[in-house]
Design an enzyme around this catalytic site. Sequence first.
Site, PDB file in Angstrom:
ATOM      1  N   SER A 133      -6.640   0.370  18.632  1.00 17.17           N
ATOM      2  CA  SER A 133      -7.118   1.751  18.483  1.00 17.17           C
ATOM      3  C   SER A 133      -7.339   2.317  19.879  1.00 17.17           C
ATOM      4  CB  SER A 133      -8.453   1.732  17.732  1.00 17.17           C
ATOM      5  OG  SER A 133      -9.098   2.985  17.830  1.00 17.17           O
ATOM      6  N   TYR A 146     -17.038  -1.193  15.340  1.00 18.10           N
ATOM      7  CA  TYR A 146     -15.607  -0.887  15.421  1.00 18.10           C
ATOM      8  C   TYR A 146     -15.114  -0.999  16.870  1.00 18.10           C
ATOM      9  CZ  TYR A 146     -11.238   1.630  14.370  1.00 18.10           C
ATOM     10  OH  TYR A 146      -9.926   1.989  14.205  1.00 18.10           O
TER      11      TYR A 146
HETATM   12  P1  NAD Z   1      -6.445   2.617   5.492  1.00 17.72           P
HETATM   13  O1  NAD Z   1      -7.841   2.618   4.955  1.00 17.72           O
HETATM   14  O2  NAD Z   1      -5.474   3.659   5.057  1.00 17.72           O
HETATM   15  O3  NAD Z   1      -5.774   1.187   5.247  1.00 17.72           O
HETATM   16  C1  NAD Z   1      -6.492  -0.002   5.390  1.00 17.72           C
HETATM   17  C2  NAD Z   1      -5.713  -1.106   4.730  1.00 17.72           C
HETATM   18  O4  NAD Z   1      -6.465  -2.327   4.884  1.00 17.72           O
HETATM   19  C3  NAD Z   1      -5.502  -0.895   3.224  1.00 17.72           C
HETATM   20  O5  NAD Z   1      -4.244  -1.415   2.857  1.00 17.72           O
HETATM   21  C4  NAD Z   1      -6.631  -1.723   2.613  1.00 17.72           C
HETATM   22  O6  NAD Z   1      -6.383  -2.142   1.284  1.00 17.72           O
HETATM   23  C5  NAD Z   1      -6.634  -2.913   3.585  1.00 17.72           C
HETATM   24  N1  NAD Z   1      -7.874  -3.677   3.545  1.00 17.72           N
HETATM   25  C6  NAD Z   1      -9.149  -3.184   3.590  1.00 17.72           C
HETATM   26  N2  NAD Z   1     -10.019  -4.206   3.495  1.00 17.72           N
HETATM   27  C7  NAD Z   1      -9.283  -5.338   3.390  1.00 17.72           C
HETATM   28  C8  NAD Z   1      -9.623  -6.718   3.257  1.00 17.72           C
HETATM   29  N3  NAD Z   1     -10.896  -7.118   3.205  1.00 17.72           N
HETATM   30  N4  NAD Z   1      -8.618  -7.616   3.163  1.00 17.72           N
HETATM   31  C9  NAD Z   1      -7.319  -7.203   3.199  1.00 17.72           C
HETATM   32  N5  NAD Z   1      -6.947  -5.924   3.321  1.00 17.72           N
HETATM   33  C10 NAD Z   1      -7.929  -5.004   3.421  1.00 17.72           C
HETATM   34  O7  NAD Z   1      -6.643   2.641   7.077  1.00 17.72           O
HETATM   35  P2  NAD Z   1      -5.656   2.971   8.298  1.00 17.72           P
HETATM   36  O8  NAD Z   1      -6.173   4.185   8.949  1.00 17.72           O
HETATM   37  O9  NAD Z   1      -4.228   2.892   7.907  1.00 17.72           O
HETATM   38  O10 NAD Z   1      -6.048   1.760   9.267  1.00 17.72           O
HETATM   39  C11 NAD Z   1      -5.210   0.680   9.511  1.00 17.72           C
HETATM   40  C12 NAD Z   1      -5.556   0.102  10.872  1.00 17.72           C
HETATM   41  O11 NAD Z   1      -5.363   1.097  11.877  1.00 17.72           O
HETATM   42  C13 NAD Z   1      -7.012  -0.369  11.017  1.00 17.72           C
HETATM   43  O12 NAD Z   1      -7.056  -1.563  11.759  1.00 17.72           O
HETATM   44  C14 NAD Z   1      -7.654   0.763  11.794  1.00 17.72           C
HETATM   45  O13 NAD Z   1      -8.771   0.342  12.535  1.00 17.72           O
HETATM   46  C15 NAD Z   1      -6.503   1.153  12.701  1.00 17.72           C
HETATM   47  N6  NAD Z   1      -6.611   2.506  13.265  1.00 17.72           N
HETATM   48  C16 NAD Z   1      -6.667   3.602  12.460  1.00 17.72           C
HETATM   49  C17 NAD Z   1      -6.765   4.845  13.030  1.00 17.72           C
HETATM   50  C18 NAD Z   1      -6.815   6.100  12.213  1.00 17.72           C
HETATM   51  O14 NAD Z   1      -7.095   7.154  12.794  1.00 17.72           O
HETATM   52  N7  NAD Z   1      -6.558   6.059  10.923  1.00 17.72           N
HETATM   53  C19 NAD Z   1      -6.816   4.979  14.425  1.00 17.72           C
HETATM   54  C20 NAD Z   1      -6.761   3.839  15.205  1.00 17.72           C
HETATM   55  C21 NAD Z   1      -6.664   2.607  14.612  1.00 17.72           C
END
Ligand code: NAD
Length: 251
Positions: A133, A146
């Site tokens: 991130s 986080y």
């Molecule tokens: P999201 O909530 O859309 O997806 C999260 C995924 O993780 C889903 O498939 C969910 O089912 C799965 N998940 C949640 N808990 C779980 C568990 N205990 N075991 C297995 N799977 C589990 O979120 P996203 O925004 O796509 O985030 C994905 C990654 O990207 C994360 O690591 C997040 O920190 C990172 N990220 C997101 C952003 C953003 O702005 N959305 C920015 C930087 C980094």
Amino acid sequence: MFLSGKRALITGSTSGIGLAVARALAAEGAEVVLNGFGDAGEIAKLTEELSASHINADLMTQEGCEALMAEAGPVDILVNNAGMQHVAPVDEFPVDKWLAIISLNLAAAFHTVRLAVPQMKEKGWGRIINTASAHSKTASPFKSAYNASKHGIDGFTKTIALELAQTGVTANCISPGYVWTPLVENQIPDTMKARNMTREQVINDVLLAKTPTKKFVQPEEIGALAAFLCREEAGNVTGANWSIDGGWTAE
Ligand code: NAD
């Protein structure tokens, strides 16, 4: 299709960024293994769309990570992407949320990597991509767990890149800015509370305030970068932390 014959496991790929990465790798011919939670009917549609399998392991625990890797078998590409967020001041931060975030965002990657690496080394080829991130490089208030987990995954990735440097296995982070996914949408109410703001103020004055382009990052853009990192031409790209954040961390 440069990923034909390669098997790719993407954690947290039933939604958001992980799903976009799964789609990008499948489009290049990879055999995809999905993981994550969601509606059974929706997941069945995804497995059909991507000719993928799905493993319903909870990566919050060591046992869940070990079950995932046992069921997945050897993989050529491992994308550690499952993650969660919680927004609260440090002196009010629920201890269970702190532990959950460190377990899922950081410790799960240690478990999947330690179990995937022996087979990658044996094949002399592998790609490890960790979704970090912008918060792996910089901090924002009220996200102590986080930010700690994401700074941690950056250090972990650099370490394994060095350990694996002569094995044909690369390890890199992708560090998105704000991407419009359920993870971002769900943190808006707590951010409204922590900062005493309206929803519009949170979007414009907190989320996009950090983003010089004033645009949310698109999940497909992250999928395209992940696919590049899997190319043969990316064989010398290792230990890097790739920003895709509209300029946020350049400031
Ligand atoms: P999201 O909530 O859309 O997806 C999260 C995924 O993780 C889903 O498939 C969910 O089912 C799965 N998940 C949640 N808990 C779980 C568990 N205990 N075991 C297995 N799977 C589990 O979120 P996203 O925004 O796509 O985030 C994905 C990654 O990207 C994360 O690591 C997040 O920190 C990172 N990220 C997101 C952003 C953003 O702005 N959305 C920015 C930087 C980094």
